[in-house]
Design a protein around this motif. Structure first.
Motif, PDB file in Angstrom:
ATOM      1  N   ALA A 104       0.827  -1.207   0.000  1.00  0.00           N
ATOM      2  CA  ALA A 104       0.000   0.000   0.000  1.00  0.00           C
ATOM      3  C   ALA A 104       0.862   1.259   0.000  1.00  0.00           C
ATOM      4  O   ALA A 104       0.602   2.198  -0.755  1.00  0.00           O
ATOM      5  CB  ALA A 104      -0.930   0.004   1.218  1.00  0.00           C
ATOM      6  N   ARG A 105       1.899   1.275   0.826  1.00  0.00           N
ATOM      7  CA  ARG A 105       2.769   2.450   0.937  1.00  0.00           C
ATOM      8  C   ARG A 105       3.549   2.716  -0.345  1.00  0.00           C
ATOM      9  O   ARG A 105       3.757   3.859  -0.725  1.00  0.00           O
ATOM     10  CB  ARG A 105       3.793   2.275   2.044  1.00  0.00           C
ATOM     11  N   SER A 106       4.010   1.651  -1.003  1.00  0.00           N
ATOM     12  CA  SER A 106       4.836   1.829  -2.206  1.00  0.00           C
ATOM     13  C   SER A 106       3.993   2.134  -3.439  1.00  0.00           C
ATOM     14  O   SER A 106       4.481   2.702  -4.395  1.00  0.00           O
ATOM     15  CB  SER A 106       5.674   0.580  -2.468  1.00  0.00           C
ATOM     16  N   GLY A 107       2.730   1.709  -3.408  1.00  0.00           N
ATOM     17  CA  GLY A 107       1.862   1.913  -4.562  1.00  0.00           C
ATOM     18  C   GLY A 107       2.152   0.969  -5.714  1.00  0.00           C
ATOM     19  O   GLY A 107       1.611   1.137  -6.806  1.00  0.00           O
ATOM     20  N   ILE A 108       2.976  -0.023  -5.494  1.00  0.00           N
ATOM     21  CA  ILE A 108       3.320  -0.959  -6.569  1.00  0.00           C
ATOM     22  C   ILE A 108       2.113  -1.831  -6.905  1.00  0.00           C
ATOM     23  O   ILE A 108       1.364  -2.256  -6.021  1.00  0.00           O
ATOM     24  CB  ILE A 108       4.547  -1.820  -6.206  1.00  0.00           C
ATOM     25  N   GLY A 109       1.902  -2.062  -8.185  1.00  0.00           N
ATOM     26  CA  GLY A 109       0.766  -2.872  -8.619  1.00  0.00           C
ATOM     27  C   GLY A 109       1.032  -4.356  -8.418  1.00  0.00           C
ATOM     28  O   GLY A 109       2.138  -4.838  -8.635  1.00  0.00           O
ATOM     29  N   PHE A 110       0.009  -5.059  -7.989  1.00  0.00           N
ATOM     30  CA  PHE A 110       0.140  -6.498  -7.788  1.00  0.00           C
ATOM     31  C   PHE A 110      -1.173  -7.180  -8.120  1.00  0.00           C
ATOM     32  O   PHE A 110      -2.220  -6.547  -8.204  1.00  0.00           O
ATOM     33  CB  PHE A 110       0.573  -6.825  -6.350  1.00  0.00           C
ATOM     34  N   ALA A 111      -1.101  -8.487  -8.343  1.00  0.00           N
ATOM     35  CA  ALA A 111      -2.278  -9.302  -8.639  1.00  0.00           C
ATOM     36  C   ALA A 111      -2.077 -10.669  -8.001  1.00  0.00           C
ATOM     37  O   ALA A 111      -0.967 -11.015  -7.572  1.00  0.00           O
ATOM     38  CB  ALA A 111      -2.465  -9.436 -10.148  1.00  0.00           C
ATOM     39  N   ILE A 122       2.946  -6.757 -10.805  1.00  0.00           N
ATOM     40  CA  ILE A 122       2.503  -6.621 -12.190  1.00  0.00           C
ATOM     41  C   ILE A 122       3.637  -6.162 -13.113  1.00  0.00           C
ATOM     42  O   ILE A 122       3.750  -6.619 -14.242  1.00  0.00           O
ATOM     43  CB  ILE A 122       1.299  -5.662 -12.287  1.00  0.00           C
ATOM     44  N   ASP A 123       4.499  -5.278 -12.636  1.00  0.00           N
ATOM     45  CA  ASP A 123       5.572  -4.735 -13.470  1.00  0.00           C
ATOM     46  C   ASP A 123       6.866  -5.536 -13.412  1.00  0.00           C
ATOM     47  O   ASP A 123       7.894  -5.095 -13.948  1.00  0.00           O
ATOM     48  CB  ASP A 123       5.872  -3.289 -13.067  1.00  0.00           C
ATOM     49  N   ALA A 124       6.862  -6.698 -12.784  1.00  0.00           N
ATOM     50  CA  ALA A 124       8.079  -7.506 -12.710  1.00  0.00           C
ATOM     51  C   ALA A 124       8.499  -7.966 -14.101  1.00  0.00           C
ATOM     52  O   ALA A 124       7.659  -8.185 -14.971  1.00  0.00           O
ATOM     53  CB  ALA A 124       7.845  -8.714 -11.804  1.00  0.00           C
ATOM     54  N   LEU A 125       9.801  -8.122 -14.294  1.00  0.00           N
ATOM     55  CA  LEU A 125      10.308  -8.651 -15.566  1.00  0.00           C
ATOM     56  C   LEU A 125       9.920 -10.110 -15.732  1.00  0.00           C
ATOM     57  O   LEU A 125       9.699 -10.588 -16.835  1.00  0.00           O
ATOM     58  CB  LEU A 125      11.835  -8.538 -15.615  1.00  0.00           C
ATOM     59  N   GLY A 126       9.870 -10.817 -14.614  1.00  0.00           N
ATOM     60  CA  GLY A 126       9.503 -12.226 -14.615  1.00  0.00           C
ATOM     61  C   GLY A 126       9.050 -12.617 -13.230  1.00  0.00           C
ATOM     62  O   GLY A 126       9.431 -11.982 -12.236  1.00  0.00           O
ATOM     63  N   VAL A 127       8.227 -13.649 -13.145  1.00  0.00           N
ATOM     64  CA  VAL A 127       7.684 -14.106 -11.869  1.00  0.00           C
ATOM     65  C   VAL A 127       7.800 -15.620 -11.787  1.00  0.00           C
ATOM     66  O   VAL A 127       7.434 -16.329 -12.729  1.00  0.00           O
ATOM     67  CB  VAL A 127       6.199 -13.697 -11.704  1.00  0.00           C
ATOM     68  N   LEU A 128       8.303 -16.102 -10.661  1.00  0.00           N
ATOM     69  CA  LEU A 128       8.331 -17.535 -10.377  1.00  0.00           C
ATOM     70  C   LEU A 128       7.310 -17.805  -9.286  1.00  0.00           C
ATOM     71  O   LEU A 128       7.365 -17.184  -8.224  1.00  0.00           O
ATOM     72  CB  LEU A 128       9.721 -17.964  -9.899  1.00  0.00           C
TER      73      LEU A 128
END
Length: 135
Positions: A104-111, A122-128
């Motif tokens: 919440a504090r960073s505002g980074i998008g996630f799903a 959401i903006d990661a280059l890749g996800v494991l």
């Protein structure tokens, strides 16, 4: 003291200086579900462990809140970051999710991930998407 190659000979280097020889390296955020609330921490110590079955090793200190959550849920994501996320990586690596909602504090998008009960960036280059096999 460490020895490093300088030209054609080794020279002695103080440990704090030699430490920087190991960097930069791949940086990621391990994300986990904390009872419906996302949490994560920056990690840099990870390595492939097996190709078949596919496995990685991720180092987290047992004193860290994210470690507790991963240990409890047994599922997490490893989110590979680009250089544009250096501030996010720094923030996630210096603040404890025990006391602050980093997402919440960073505002980074996630799903929500599709194969594990853990969020991904959401903006990661890749996800494991990962499950704990052994500690």
């Amino acid at each position: 003291m460490f020895l490093v190659m300088a030209g054609r000979r080794f020279v002695s280097v103080p440990i704090p200086s030699a430490y920087h020889l190991l960097h930069p390296k791949l940086v990621a955020i391990v994300a986990v579900d904390a009872k419906g609330k996302p949490n994560g921490m920056t990690v840099a110590w990870m390595t492939p462990a097996s190709m078949n079955p596919p496995m990685i090793c991720v180092a987290m200190a047992p004193s860290r809140y994210t470690y507790e959550l991963v240990r409890r849920s047994r599922e997490f994501t490893v989110n590979i970051l680009s250089v544009e996320h250096v501030k996010t990586a720094n923030y996630f690596g210096t603040v404890s999710g025990r006391y602050e909602d980093k997402f919440a504090r960073s505002g980074i998008g996630f799903a929500q991930s599709t194969r594990v009960r853990a969020p991904y960036l959401i903006d990661a280059l890749g996800v494991l998407e990962c499950r704990v096999v052994r500690e």
